[in-house]
Design a protein around this motif. Structure first.
Motif, PDB file in Angstrom:
ATOM      1  N   PHE A 138       0.881  -1.138   0.246  1.00 64.11           N
ATOM      2  CA  PHE A 138       0.040   0.069   0.099  1.00 64.11           C
ATOM      3  C   PHE A 138       0.966   1.309  -0.006  1.00 64.11           C
ATOM      4  O   PHE A 138       1.822   1.064   0.457  1.00 64.11           O
ATOM      5  CB  PHE A 138      -0.950  -0.239   1.171  1.00 64.11           C
ATOM      6  N   LEU A 139       0.407   2.270  -0.373  1.00 58.83           N
ATOM      7  CA  LEU A 139       0.967   3.515  -0.503  1.00 58.83           C
ATOM      8  C   LEU A 139       0.147   4.654   0.280  1.00 58.83           C
ATOM      9  O   LEU A 139      -1.030   4.616   0.374  1.00 58.83           O
ATOM     10  CB  LEU A 139       1.020   4.150  -1.934  1.00 58.83           C
ATOM     11  N   ILE A 140       0.807   5.193   1.496  1.00 59.40           N
ATOM     12  CA  ILE A 140       0.243   6.205   2.240  1.00 59.40           C
ATOM     13  C   ILE A 140       0.639   7.672   1.708  1.00 59.40           C
ATOM     14  O   ILE A 140       1.753   7.888   1.528  1.00 59.40           O
ATOM     15  CB  ILE A 140       0.720   5.765   3.762  1.00 59.40           C
ATOM     16  N   THR A 141      -0.494   8.583   1.936  1.00 59.96           N
ATOM     17  CA  THR A 141       0.025  10.043   1.588  1.00 59.96           C
ATOM     18  C   THR A 141      -0.862  10.716   2.675  1.00 59.96           C
ATOM     19  O   THR A 141      -1.994  10.167   3.112  1.00 59.96           O
ATOM     20  CB  THR A 141      -0.341  10.403   0.460  1.00 59.96           C
ATOM     21  N   TYR A 142      -0.589  11.812   3.067  1.00 52.55           N
ATOM     22  CA  TYR A 142      -1.316  12.731   3.879  1.00 52.55           C
ATOM     23  C   TYR A 142      -2.443  13.408   2.890  1.00 52.55           C
ATOM     24  O   TYR A 142      -2.356  13.458   1.759  1.00 52.55           O
ATOM     25  CB  TYR A 142      -0.801  14.005   4.551  1.00 52.55           C
ATOM     26  N   GLY A 143      -3.650  13.907   3.467  1.00 51.67           N
ATOM     27  CA  GLY A 143      -4.986  14.050   2.825  1.00 51.67           C
ATOM     28  C   GLY A 143      -4.710  15.516   2.107  1.00 51.67           C
ATOM     29  O   GLY A 143      -5.737  15.954   1.464  1.00 51.67           O
ATOM     30  N   ASP A 144      -3.552  16.184   2.329  1.00 51.51           N
ATOM     31  CA  ASP A 144      -3.370  17.436   1.877  1.00 51.51           C
ATOM     32  C   ASP A 144      -2.135  17.666   0.956  1.00 51.51           C
ATOM     33  O   ASP A 144      -1.596  18.662   0.782  1.00 51.51           O
ATOM     34  CB  ASP A 144      -3.527  18.610   3.006  1.00 51.51           C
ATOM     35  N   THR A 145      -1.417  16.341   0.748  1.00 46.51           N
ATOM     36  CA  THR A 145      -0.414  16.524  -0.036  1.00 46.51           C
ATOM     37  C   THR A 145      -0.708  16.335  -1.496  1.00 46.51           C
ATOM     38  O   THR A 145      -1.118  15.268  -2.069  1.00 46.51           O
ATOM     39  CB  THR A 145       0.500  15.133   0.317  1.00 46.51           C
ATOM     40  N   ILE A 146      -0.288  17.352  -2.207  1.00 42.64           N
ATOM     41  CA  ILE A 146      -0.627  17.269  -3.800  1.00 42.64           C
ATOM     42  C   ILE A 146       0.626  17.346  -4.458  1.00 42.64           C
ATOM     43  O   ILE A 146       1.597  18.092  -3.912  1.00 42.64           O
ATOM     44  CB  ILE A 146      -1.377  18.655  -4.112  1.00 42.64           C
ATOM     45  N   THR A 147       0.907  16.523  -5.356  1.00 34.46           N
ATOM     46  CA  THR A 147       2.300  16.398  -6.047  1.00 34.46           C
ATOM     47  C   THR A 147       2.013  15.796  -7.358  1.00 34.46           C
ATOM     48  O   THR A 147       1.033  15.411  -7.965  1.00 34.46           O
ATOM     49  CB  THR A 147       3.237  15.061  -5.308  1.00 34.46           C
ATOM     50  N   ASP A 148       3.232  16.062  -8.124  1.00 38.25           N
ATOM     51  CA  ASP A 148       2.911  15.406  -9.686  1.00 38.25           C
ATOM     52  C   ASP A 148       3.858  14.088  -9.847  1.00 38.25           C
ATOM     53  O   ASP A 148       4.168  13.761 -10.906  1.00 38.25           O
ATOM     54  CB  ASP A 148       3.444  16.350 -10.596  1.00 38.25           C
ATOM     55  N   LEU A 149       4.144  13.357  -8.702  1.00 38.93           N
ATOM     56  CA  LEU A 149       4.821  12.230  -8.593  1.00 38.93           C
ATOM     57  C   LEU A 149       4.181  11.178  -9.534  1.00 38.93           C
ATOM     58  O   LEU A 149       3.062  11.040  -9.444  1.00 38.93           O
ATOM     59  CB  LEU A 149       4.892  11.797  -7.277  1.00 38.93           C
ATOM     60  N   ASN A 150       4.844  10.592 -10.366  1.00 37.98           N
ATOM     61  CA  ASN A 150       4.329   9.402 -11.030  1.00 37.98           C
ATOM     62  C   ASN A 150       4.592   8.222 -10.341  1.00 37.98           C
ATOM     63  O   ASN A 150       5.663   7.503 -10.048  1.00 37.98           O
ATOM     64  CB  ASN A 150       5.213   9.360 -12.555  1.00 37.98           C
ATOM     65  N   ILE A 151       3.534   7.574  -9.563  1.00 40.10           N
ATOM     66  CA  ILE A 151       3.527   6.580  -8.719  1.00 40.10           C
ATOM     67  C   ILE A 151       4.028   5.337  -9.585  1.00 40.10           C
ATOM     68  O   ILE A 151       4.817   4.585  -8.829  1.00 40.10           O
ATOM     69  CB  ILE A 151       2.207   6.391  -8.195  1.00 40.10           C
ATOM     70  N   ASN A 152       3.543   4.968 -10.747  1.00 41.24           N
ATOM     71  CA  ASN A 152       4.210   3.874 -11.215  1.00 41.24           C
ATOM     72  C   ASN A 152       5.623   3.952 -11.449  1.00 41.24           C
ATOM     73  O   ASN A 152       6.403   2.824 -11.200  1.00 41.24           O
ATOM     74  CB  ASN A 152       3.525   3.769 -12.755  1.00 41.24           C
ATOM     75  N   ASP A 153       6.089   5.107 -11.878  1.00 46.33           N
ATOM     76  CA  ASP A 153       7.643   5.105 -12.048  1.00 46.33           C
ATOM     77  C   ASP A 153       8.356   4.905 -10.500  1.00 46.33           C
ATOM     78  O   ASP A 153       9.459   4.392 -10.756  1.00 46.33           O
ATOM     79  CB  ASP A 153       8.154   6.677 -12.443  1.00 46.33           C
ATOM     80  N   ALA A 154       7.499   5.537  -9.335  1.00 46.20           N
ATOM     81  CA  ALA A 154       8.244   5.241  -8.264  1.00 46.20           C
ATOM     82  C   ALA A 154       8.404   4.073  -7.869  1.00 46.20           C
ATOM     83  O   ALA A 154       9.329   3.261  -7.164  1.00 46.20           O
ATOM     84  CB  ALA A 154       7.464   6.185  -7.140  1.00 46.20           C
TER      85      ALA A 154
END
Length: 139
Positions: free
Chosen positions: A117-133
């Protein structure tokens, strides 16, 4: 180990750092940017990466959060762009208690989460490409 990845969004804080804007009347992830609550911008990162099961861990003002979340989701689904993005979304809202630290919130998932699973905060906006990560982390 399963290849399925679930998303987890932490949305249980009291929003004290943004109180000047929210006046304590709304959870920070439900504040809007461009007419869309922040939490849906966060969820969009998961959905674009085909992570369709999204667990939202609430806490402070959980009942109000949940009601507002479903109301906003209903309105957003009327927008053609977001409707196509959200069509396969499986949101699960889990109340993890009013005043709970991050680790205790995660324990609320128990067997509900997949092995990955991947966890993030409810106010973290990013342009991270999750598939690449994830691809890079497995090399």
């Amino acid at each position: 180990m399963t290849n399925k990845i679930e998303g987890v969004i932490l949305a249980g804080g009291q929003g004290t750092r943004i109180y000047d804007v929210s006046k304590g009347a709304i959870n920070k992830p439900l504040l809007e940017i461009g007419g869309i609550p922040i939490i849906f911008h966060v969820a969009a990162r998961y959905l674009v990466a085909n992570i369709n099961t999204i667990n939202i861990l609430t806490g402070w003002s959980a009942k109000e959060f949940e009601q507002r979340f479903w109301d906003k989701l209903s309105l957003i689904r009327k927008n053609n762009h977001f409707n196509s993005l959200l069509k396969d979304a499986d949101f699960k809202i889990i109340d993890s208690g009013d005043i709970t630290d991050t680790f205790a919130r995660l324990r609320c998932l128990n067997s509900r989460k997949s092995e990955r699973f991947l966890i993030t905060y409810g106010d973290t906006i990013t342009d991270l490409n999750i598939n690449d990560a994830f691809t890079k982390s497995q090399k």
